[in-house]
Design a protein around this motif. Structure first.
Motif, PDB file in Angstrom:
ATOM      1  N   VAL A 131       0.950  -0.908  -0.187  1.00 50.26           N
ATOM      2  CA  VAL A 131      -0.030  -0.003   0.168  1.00 50.26           C
ATOM      3  C   VAL A 131       0.917   1.104   0.151  1.00 50.26           C
ATOM      4  CG1 VAL A 131      -0.112  -0.054   2.571  1.00 50.26           C
ATOM      5  CG2 VAL A 131      -1.997   1.119   1.108  1.00 50.26           C
ATOM      6  N   GLU A 132       0.506   2.406  -0.727  1.00 50.46           N
ATOM      7  CA  GLU A 132       0.902   3.617  -0.719  1.00 50.46           C
ATOM      8  C   GLU A 132       0.124   4.611  -0.827  1.00 50.46           C
ATOM      9  OE1 GLU A 132       4.226   4.766  -0.624  1.00 50.46           O
ATOM     10  OE2 GLU A 132       5.537   3.062  -0.837  1.00 50.46           O
ATOM     11  N   ALA A 133       0.392   5.782   0.038  1.00 48.89           N
ATOM     12  CA  ALA A 133      -0.282   6.983   0.031  1.00 48.89           C
ATOM     13  C   ALA A 133      -0.099   7.813  -1.181  1.00 48.89           C
ATOM     14  CB  ALA A 133      -0.237   7.717   1.340  1.00 48.89           C
ATOM     15  N   LEU A 134      -1.287   8.338  -2.115  1.00 49.90           N
ATOM     16  CA  LEU A 134      -1.104   9.147  -2.957  1.00 49.90           C
ATOM     17  C   LEU A 134      -1.257  10.544  -2.755  1.00 49.90           C
ATOM     18  CD1 LEU A 134      -3.562   7.427  -5.475  1.00 49.90           C
ATOM     19  CD2 LEU A 134      -1.198   7.505  -5.630  1.00 49.90           C
ATOM     20  N   PRO A 135      -0.666  11.586  -3.266  1.00 50.42           N
ATOM     21  CA  PRO A 135      -0.466  12.802  -2.822  1.00 50.42           C
ATOM     22  C   PRO A 135      -2.015  13.504  -2.329  1.00 50.42           C
ATOM     23  CG  PRO A 135       0.521  12.732  -4.724  1.00 50.42           C
ATOM     24  CD  PRO A 135      -0.125  11.440  -4.547  1.00 50.42           C
ATOM     25  N   ASP A 136      -3.093  13.224  -3.054  1.00 46.88           N
ATOM     26  CA  ASP A 136      -4.064  13.781  -2.179  1.00 46.88           C
ATOM     27  C   ASP A 136      -4.769  13.021  -1.171  1.00 46.88           C
ATOM     28  OD1 ASP A 136      -5.299  11.318  -3.536  1.00 46.88           O
ATOM     29  OD2 ASP A 136      -6.685  12.360  -5.073  1.00 46.88           O
ATOM     30  N   GLY A 137      -4.320  11.909  -0.717  1.00 49.83           N
ATOM     31  CA  GLY A 137      -4.609  11.123   0.361  1.00 49.83           C
ATOM     32  C   GLY A 137      -5.413   9.941   0.137  1.00 49.83           C
ATOM     33  N   ALA A 138      -5.765   9.677  -1.154  1.00 51.75           N
ATOM     34  CA  ALA A 138      -6.006   8.410  -1.537  1.00 51.75           C
ATOM     35  C   ALA A 138      -4.893   7.320  -1.526  1.00 51.75           C
ATOM     36  CB  ALA A 138      -6.633   8.262  -2.944  1.00 51.75           C
ATOM     37  N   LEU A 139      -5.256   6.067  -1.521  1.00 50.56           N
ATOM     38  CA  LEU A 139      -4.424   5.044  -1.509  1.00 50.56           C
ATOM     39  C   LEU A 139      -4.258   4.250  -2.679  1.00 50.56           C
ATOM     40  CD1 LEU A 139      -4.901   3.829   2.073  1.00 50.56           C
ATOM     41  CD2 LEU A 139      -3.460   5.471   1.708  1.00 50.56           C
ATOM     42  N   ILE A 140      -3.145   3.483  -3.120  1.00 48.04           N
ATOM     43  CA  ILE A 140      -2.911   2.764  -4.154  1.00 48.04           C
ATOM     44  C   ILE A 140      -2.560   1.217  -3.558  1.00 48.04           C
ATOM     45  CG2 ILE A 140      -0.776   3.422  -4.760  1.00 48.04           C
ATOM     46  CD1 ILE A 140      -1.295   2.820  -7.770  1.00 48.04           C
ATOM     47  N   VAL A 141      -3.172   0.332  -3.820  1.00 47.72           N
ATOM     48  CA  VAL A 141      -2.955  -1.217  -3.296  1.00 47.72           C
ATOM     49  C   VAL A 141      -2.691  -2.166  -4.206  1.00 47.72           C
ATOM     50  CG1 VAL A 141      -3.735  -2.732  -1.622  1.00 47.72           C
ATOM     51  CG2 VAL A 141      -4.453  -0.316  -1.339  1.00 47.72           C
ATOM     52  N   THR A 142      -1.502  -2.974  -4.251  1.00 48.65           N
ATOM     53  CA  THR A 142      -1.677  -4.150  -5.035  1.00 48.65           C
ATOM     54  C   THR A 142      -2.345  -5.329  -4.404  1.00 48.65           C
ATOM     55  OG1 THR A 142       0.525  -4.984  -4.073  1.00 48.65           O
ATOM     56  CG2 THR A 142       0.873  -3.362  -5.588  1.00 48.65           C
ATOM     57  N   GLU A 143      -2.755  -6.365  -5.234  1.00 45.75           N
ATOM     58  CA  GLU A 143      -3.404  -7.864  -4.977  1.00 45.75           C
ATOM     59  C   GLU A 143      -2.387  -8.650  -5.594  1.00 45.75           C
ATOM     60  OE1 GLU A 143      -7.834  -7.699  -4.646  1.00 45.75           O
ATOM     61  OE2 GLU A 143      -7.387  -6.514  -5.950  1.00 45.75           O
ATOM     62  N   ARG A 144      -1.787  -9.745  -4.799  1.00 47.51           N
ATOM     63  CA  ARG A 144      -0.887 -10.525  -5.473  1.00 47.51           C
ATOM     64  C   ARG A 144      -1.208 -11.304  -6.802  1.00 47.51           C
ATOM     65  NH1 ARG A 144       0.062 -14.467  -1.095  1.00 47.51           N
ATOM     66  NH2 ARG A 144      -1.129 -16.002  -2.255  1.00 47.51           N
ATOM     67  N   PRO A 145      -2.606 -11.652  -7.008  1.00 46.80           N
ATOM     68  CA  PRO A 145      -3.192 -12.275  -8.314  1.00 46.80           C
ATOM     69  C   PRO A 145      -2.829 -11.177  -9.561  1.00 46.80           C
ATOM     70  CG  PRO A 145      -4.809 -12.502  -6.492  1.00 46.80           C
ATOM     71  CD  PRO A 145      -3.896 -11.589  -5.941  1.00 46.80           C
ATOM     72  N   GLY A 146      -2.461  -9.853  -9.213  1.00 45.38           N
ATOM     73  CA  GLY A 146      -2.210  -9.205 -10.543  1.00 45.38           C
ATOM     74  C   GLY A 146      -2.903  -7.788 -10.636  1.00 45.38           C
TER      75      GLY A 146
END
Length: 396
Positions: A67-82
């Motif tokens: 997980v990482e925080a985007l500049p506007d406060g939203a988050l970006i998340v990976t799921e292992r299946p792709g």
């Protein structure tokens, strides 16, 4: 060249079987949850240094890995299946399109996501993942641009591919950390073949260092040296899944899985050998001894190790504003005991104490990062995985 901590060879450990119950309770290693009114979404926990709140931001993810925080406060998340998704205002986006083809094989799949230090202006991000190729499977790093509407990746470019693929399904690594100059560090495990970790001409079992375009930094120890791969920074690592820089000291830190015991925190230095499988504080899963013991001349000692293993998935250095009492502490997410280890360091950087948080409360903790506001973000590596936020409890 980065300088090691003055306490880098000083060894500390906490062996769960050897800590008396009274000492555990007095030291705060076991935390008693304080049930709030709405326990399904928010829970409070008493810790050694105050009360904290854990909020479940979302569930329904399939084995989220990063997980990482985007500049506007939203988050970006990976799921292992792709899948790669955006979490904004409690809502998960549809999967972002044009993610590179991922091989969800064994422990492999879509792994880390890391935002370029200039993401706010260039929208560039980096992914690590398992890919299929000649000989089987291996770890790859790609660079891409997130579209303005956040629906797809563009300009996708592979910037690193490990040099020997095999059919093994374990020990792919692999998280990314950015140095102050913007270059990338990441780790790859031994791919289940421990002897590979002792060969500097093999990417397996190594910490690697590249520029954002895949070129080789001038500081790399094997650049121009046929004795090792130009990308290699250090060798002798079993499966380094956590990597981070201390943003104040500039020190590189990694955490890696041991076998049955012997998980390690290391400070990888260029050209050094961190021992696996020649030396280790763990044993084989069969109980048999591994290698030549726990020390050997010319091989580096860990800063810290665990016995029994906690199965560490990520490491962060706390330098946020929300928890000033944690300043400089290490935070390690763990899978086996489903905990977050908060580790005190002294002025020399040596790890002197460990507090275990959330033991078994939320599931397998795969990632931990410090958000811009100083809160912690975590993901749980489960079929129904969650994103969690850890913050300070309001004062009465």
């Amino acid at each position: 060249m980065r300088q090691p901590w003055s306490g880098r060879t000083k060894l500390h450990r906490i062996h769960a079987a050897c800590v008396p119950l009274a000492a555990v309770l007095a030291g705060g290693l076991l935390l008693m949850p304080i049930e709030p009114a709405n326990a399904a979404e928010t829970r409070q926990f008493a810790t050694q240094k105050g009360t904290i709140v854990v909020e479940t931001l979302t569930t329904g993810l399939e084995h989220p890995w990063a997980v990482e925080a985007l500049p506007d406060g939203a988050l970006i998340v990976t799921e292992r299946p792709g899948r790669l998704r955006i979490l904004r205002d409690g809502k998960l986006s549809a999967p972002i399109s044009d993610v590179p083809e991922v091989a969800a094989h064994g422990q492999g799949g879509l792994l880390d996501v890391a935002l370029d230090p200039q993401f706010a202006t260039n929208r560039t991000l980096y992914l690590t993942f398992a890919a299929r190729g000649e000989g089987g499977y291996g770890t790859v790093v790609a660079r891409a641009v997130l579209s303005e509407d956040e629906e797809r990746l563009t300009n996708v470019e592979e910037i690193f591919r490990m040099n020997r693929f095999t059919r093994a399904g374990q020990h792919f690594g692999s998280r990314i950390a950015f140095d102050r100059d913007g270059s990338l560090f990441f780790g790859i495990g031994d791919r289940g073949d421990d002897e590979r970790a002792q060969d500097p001409r093999d990417h397996a079992g190594s910490i690697l260092h590249i520029n954002t375009d895949g070129s080789i930094p001038a500081s790399n120890p094997y650049r121009g040296d046929t004795g090792g791969r130009a990308e290699t920074w250090s060798i002798g690592h079993r499966n380094p899944q956590g990597i981070a820089f201390d943003p104040v000291e500039g020190t590189l830190l990694t955490v890696e899985h041991g076998a049955r015991g012997g998980d390690e925190v290391n400070n990888p230095l260029p050209g050094r050998n961190y021992g696996w499988p020649v030396i280790t504080y763990g044993r084989d899963y069969s109980g048999a001894e591994i290698g030549e013991g726990s020390a050997k001349e010319g091989l580096e000692q860990p800063l810290y190790y665990w016995d029994p293993s906690i199965a560490p998935g990520a490491i962060a250095v706390y330098r946020g504003k929300m928890f000033p009492e944690w300043d400089g502490d290490l935070l390690v997410a763990a899978l086996k005991y489903q905990l977050l280890a908060r580790m005190d360091r002294d002025e020399s950087g040596a790890i002197i104490a460990e507090e275990r948080l959330f033991d078994g409360e939320f599931g397998r903790l795969r990632d931990v990062v410090v958000a811009p506001d100083g809160a912690l973000l975590m993901v749980t590596d489960e079929d129904n995985g969650a994103v969690l936020r850890v913050s300070k409890a309001p004062t009465q």
